[in-house]
Design a protein around this motif. Sequence first.
Motif, PDB file in Angstrom:
ATOM      1  N   ARG A 197       0.869  -0.958  -0.114  1.00 47.07           N
ATOM      2  CA  ARG A 197      -0.165   0.371  -0.174  1.00 47.07           C
ATOM      3  C   ARG A 197       0.710   1.131   0.169  1.00 47.07           C
ATOM      4  O   ARG A 197       1.687   1.367   0.665  1.00 47.07           O
ATOM      5  CB  ARG A 197      -0.863  -0.019   1.298  1.00 47.07           C
ATOM      6  CG  ARG A 197      -1.854   1.429   1.051  1.00 47.07           C
ATOM      7  CD  ARG A 197      -3.459   1.222   2.128  1.00 47.07           C
ATOM      8  NE  ARG A 197      -3.995  -0.062   1.934  1.00 47.07           N
ATOM      9  CZ  ARG A 197      -4.747  -0.074   0.979  1.00 47.07           C
ATOM     10  NH1 ARG A 197      -5.192   1.295   0.305  1.00 47.07           N
ATOM     11  NH2 ARG A 197      -5.373  -0.909   0.781  1.00 47.07           N
ATOM     12  N   VAL A 198       0.096   2.076  -1.043  1.00 44.95           N
ATOM     13  CA  VAL A 198       1.528   3.290  -0.892  1.00 44.95           C
ATOM     14  C   VAL A 198       0.605   4.545  -1.219  1.00 44.95           C
ATOM     15  O   VAL A 198      -0.913   3.808  -1.591  1.00 44.95           O
ATOM     16  CB  VAL A 198       1.826   3.385  -2.638  1.00 44.95           C
ATOM     17  CG1 VAL A 198       3.556   2.592  -2.245  1.00 44.95           C
ATOM     18  CG2 VAL A 198       1.771   3.102  -3.654  1.00 44.95           C
ATOM     19  N   SER A 199       1.109   5.961  -0.979  1.00 48.93           N
ATOM     20  CA  SER A 199       0.265   6.902  -0.569  1.00 48.93           C
ATOM     21  C   SER A 199       1.185   7.938  -1.480  1.00 48.93           C
ATOM     22  O   SER A 199       1.939   8.083  -1.298  1.00 48.93           O
ATOM     23  CB  SER A 199      -0.576   7.503   0.144  1.00 48.93           C
ATOM     24  OG  SER A 199       1.159   7.965   1.120  1.00 48.93           O
TER      25      SER A 199
ATOM     26  N   ARG B  66       4.458   8.130  -0.090  1.00 45.04           N
ATOM     27  CA  ARG B  66       4.658   7.493   0.900  1.00 45.04           C
ATOM     28  C   ARG B  66       4.306   6.137   0.375  1.00 45.04           C
ATOM     29  O   ARG B  66       3.597   5.468   0.354  1.00 45.04           O
ATOM     30  CB  ARG B  66       4.758   7.757   2.069  1.00 45.04           C
ATOM     31  CG  ARG B  66       5.234   9.351   2.186  1.00 45.04           C
ATOM     32  CD  ARG B  66       4.444   9.638   3.858  1.00 45.04           C
ATOM     33  NE  ARG B  66       5.568  10.947   4.542  1.00 45.04           N
ATOM     34  CZ  ARG B  66       5.400  12.227   3.532  1.00 45.04           C
ATOM     35  NH1 ARG B  66       3.767  12.418   3.053  1.00 45.04           N
ATOM     36  NH2 ARG B  66       5.384  13.540   4.252  1.00 45.04           N
ATOM     37  N   GLY B  67       5.492   5.074   1.131  1.00 48.28           N
ATOM     38  CA  GLY B  67       5.056   3.824   0.852  1.00 48.28           C
ATOM     39  C   GLY B  67       4.509   3.023   2.902  1.00 48.28           C
ATOM     40  O   GLY B  67       4.278   3.799   3.538  1.00 48.28           O
ATOM     41  N   GLU B  68       4.256   2.079   2.086  1.00 50.05           N
ATOM     42  CA  GLU B  68       3.368   1.523   4.019  1.00 50.05           C
ATOM     43  C   GLU B  68       4.061   1.663   5.183  1.00 50.05           C
ATOM     44  O   GLU B  68       5.537   1.399   4.906  1.00 50.05           O
ATOM     45  CB  GLU B  68       3.129   0.329   3.687  1.00 50.05           C
ATOM     46  CG  GLU B  68       1.713  -0.479   4.629  1.00 50.05           C
ATOM     47  CD  GLU B  68       1.436  -1.722   4.372  1.00 50.05           C
ATOM     48  OE1 GLU B  68       0.376  -1.917   5.587  1.00 50.05           O
ATOM     49  OE2 GLU B  68       1.814  -2.385   3.093  1.00 50.05           O
ATOM     50  N   GLY B  69       4.007   2.155   5.919  1.00 48.93           N
ATOM     51  CA  GLY B  69       4.863   2.876   7.202  1.00 48.93           C
ATOM     52  C   GLY B  69       5.623   4.260   7.019  1.00 48.93           C
ATOM     53  O   GLY B  69       5.807   4.500   8.113  1.00 48.93           O
ATOM     54  N   GLY B  70       5.919   4.772   5.879  1.00 48.65           N
ATOM     55  CA  GLY B  70       5.977   6.001   5.949  1.00 48.65           C
ATOM     56  C   GLY B  70       7.866   6.026   6.004  1.00 48.65           C
ATOM     57  O   GLY B  70       7.897   7.326   5.214  1.00 48.65           O
ATOM     58  N   GLN B  71       8.640   4.923   5.730  1.00 46.98           N
ATOM     59  CA  GLN B  71       9.726   5.174   6.293  1.00 46.98           C
ATOM     60  C   GLN B  71      10.231   5.163   4.647  1.00 46.98           C
ATOM     61  O   GLN B  71      11.744   6.340   4.083  1.00 46.98           O
ATOM     62  CB  GLN B  71      10.283   3.974   5.937  1.00 46.98           C
ATOM     63  CG  GLN B  71      10.000   3.453   7.855  1.00 46.98           C
ATOM     64  CD  GLN B  71      11.104   2.250   7.890  1.00 46.98           C
ATOM     65  OE1 GLN B  71      10.704   1.356   7.548  1.00 46.98           O
ATOM     66  NE2 GLN B  71      10.787   1.651   9.115  1.00 46.98           N
TER      67      GLN B  71
END
Length: 760
Positions: free
Chosen positions: A619-621, A662-667
């Motif tokens: 999941r990405v945003s 951003r990737g999952e977790g925001g890293q």
Amino acid sequence: MDGTYNAWRLTALSPLPRWALALLALCAVAAVALAWRGLRGEPRPRRRAALLALRAASAVLALFLLVEPAVELLQTARVRNRFAVLVDASRSMGFPVEPDGPTRAAAAAAALRDGRRTLDGLADRVDVEWYAFGGDVAPADPAEAMKGIAPRAGATDVLGALEAVASGAGGSSRKLAGALVVSDGSDNAALADGLGPEARARLRALGVPVNTLSVGRSAPKDLAVERVAVDDFAFVRNTVTVEATIRARGFSDEEVRVVLRREGTVVASSVIRLERGKDRYTVPLSFAPDRTGTFVFTVAAPVFPGEAVTENNQRSFVLRVIRDRVRVLLVAGRPTWDVRFLRGLLKQDPNVDLVSFFILRSNSDDPGPQHELSLIPFPVQEIFGEQLRTFDAVVFLDFAYAPYRGLEIERYMPNLRDYVRNGGALAMVGGEQSFGDGRYGETPLAEVLPVAPIDGTQMVDGDVRPRLTADGRRHPVTSLAPGDAQNEAAWGALPAVSAVNLTRPLPPGSGASVLLDAPGVQVQGVPAPLVAVREVGAGRTLAVTTDSSWRWGFQAAESGQGNRAYLKFWNAALRWLVRDPGLAPLQVEPDAPAVEPGQPVGIAISARGPDWGPAAGRRVSAELVSEDGKSVARGDAVADQDGTARLELVPPGPGAYKIVARGEGGQDVATGAVAVRGAGPEDSDAAPRPDLLSAIAEATGGRASALPGGGIPDLALADPEVVEIGRRKSVPIWDRWWYLAALAGTLAAEWTLRRRWGYL
């Protein structure tokens, strides 16, 4: 003529084929020619003329009887064709006809109302169809057209609308007999540059006259950024010039300051003076981008009172800033095998511009005058002062800082720290004079290093085999082969290093990661770092705590493994340091660098997993961030089997937007940019073009008129097609007794005269 039939034509009833009739006609001509030849010796012209006339009359009568002519009576009708009225509904029709006058749409509606009797009079001959057009064409209500169709955003494509209507855009199969175009002529599609040969050919191919009614005479007062000319990409630190075309109508003797902004910050400006009678100005705006990436730039001109359109006073575009060559500063304390191999690798790389210095001082040397610290005086002020930001990466290799304490170089250590935090890259490579023994723990540089130097500690000698850590297994710097097992095997096959500088790993939360450690060398109960990296602000740092990485190339090649691992490690390290986009685990790219107002922004996000393969199902945003740093739109998506996720975000209005994914977790974070144009093509040039509409009418045989002052012209239409729709009857005209009598008479007369005059 029988009232059932309303047309007639001549026909032939002879059963003979056409070729036989043609042959008989040739025989008749030959008979006349033979008669003429036989009479050449006749001295009396009257006799010769009389005999030739009788022979010709006999030949014509004989052919007439053989052809068997008849009158064919027909029942026919004229096809009822259609006539198209095309009313311009683009945004430019909302501008005034003349200053302080009604809108062009209102003037067009009034002209259509005044000419309603002319249009209604066409109903006896054709079906009148109404259309509204802009960038496309659609059927319209005549009553609405006469009240005034509300202008809408979009382009004006006169030729495209005519071709669509001629081909049956409204679903009609009847042919077009003609058209009336009611428009201001502000075409920004196929006819934007006028009526060229290709456009004329397309108009003639319509096969019908196009009548035109031009609306508007003068352009409204307006200052616009009409065009921006710039390459798709630029090189960092190289001057790039953006050429902006400024169009000004209704101005004179004003000074205009045109600025170029990068995401809200002015990077260039220029002042022009507007002159009476001149409406276009070319403004060069030059600047040197100081960092790589994809950025949105905006060329903007001020808004003056009374302008018809304010949205076209700025235009945004996306510019990708790339590296021409990676500029690397290498500072070495002494010649070593590691210096030789790394310097040779950088010099041979065509993508690297290397600047290197050898200082030749050790930690035990006492400070002395600056000119005695190197073979060539080290340009401390130039390198670590104003020129520092021109380097993409700085590499310290076995470089001793201790002898410089109290000297000029010490006050430039904060510059190096800030250089990294502001986006620079620093690599520190081990050796006897590096890390702790070089006293770097006492300098501001310790704030950005990926390890903590232990002051005064020498190197630990002895063979040490590098070991991948959990972070190192998925990091691009230490990725020698795809997959965990293959990568572990590749590192395990490399020769051991011969010495390690003792340093401590940084605590969690510092942004540092140890990628390789030395399992046989302990520091405070944990293995000493061998290769470590760190994200510091906008920059990155790398630490290699050994000066024998050359063994991974030289000794590996000697044993038959080749030097691929050495080259790949250092190339990947340099690419990671300078943020090569190809090494990012998350990448984002808009479908188009710029979109029209109101259109959504299509975004593609590519995600990689820990093994650097496609991150299927991740999941990405993504969000759009305006120039003032506010998030204005956001969306989420899931990557497909190729590791690609797609989504659309709708910007709130024109302007420059940064895309933050951003990737999952925001890293993992990736950035891009997109521009939403401040004005569509209708706003960039709102001047009416009656000359274009007149040229269209002339090219197609139509008639032209103009508002204000004129009205709907006398409409030219193509003649309707005539077709046979029912009965037919043939009435022979050859079977009359007098035709046969005439033929017998001419033959008898010729025979009698020839006998009397001695030709028989």
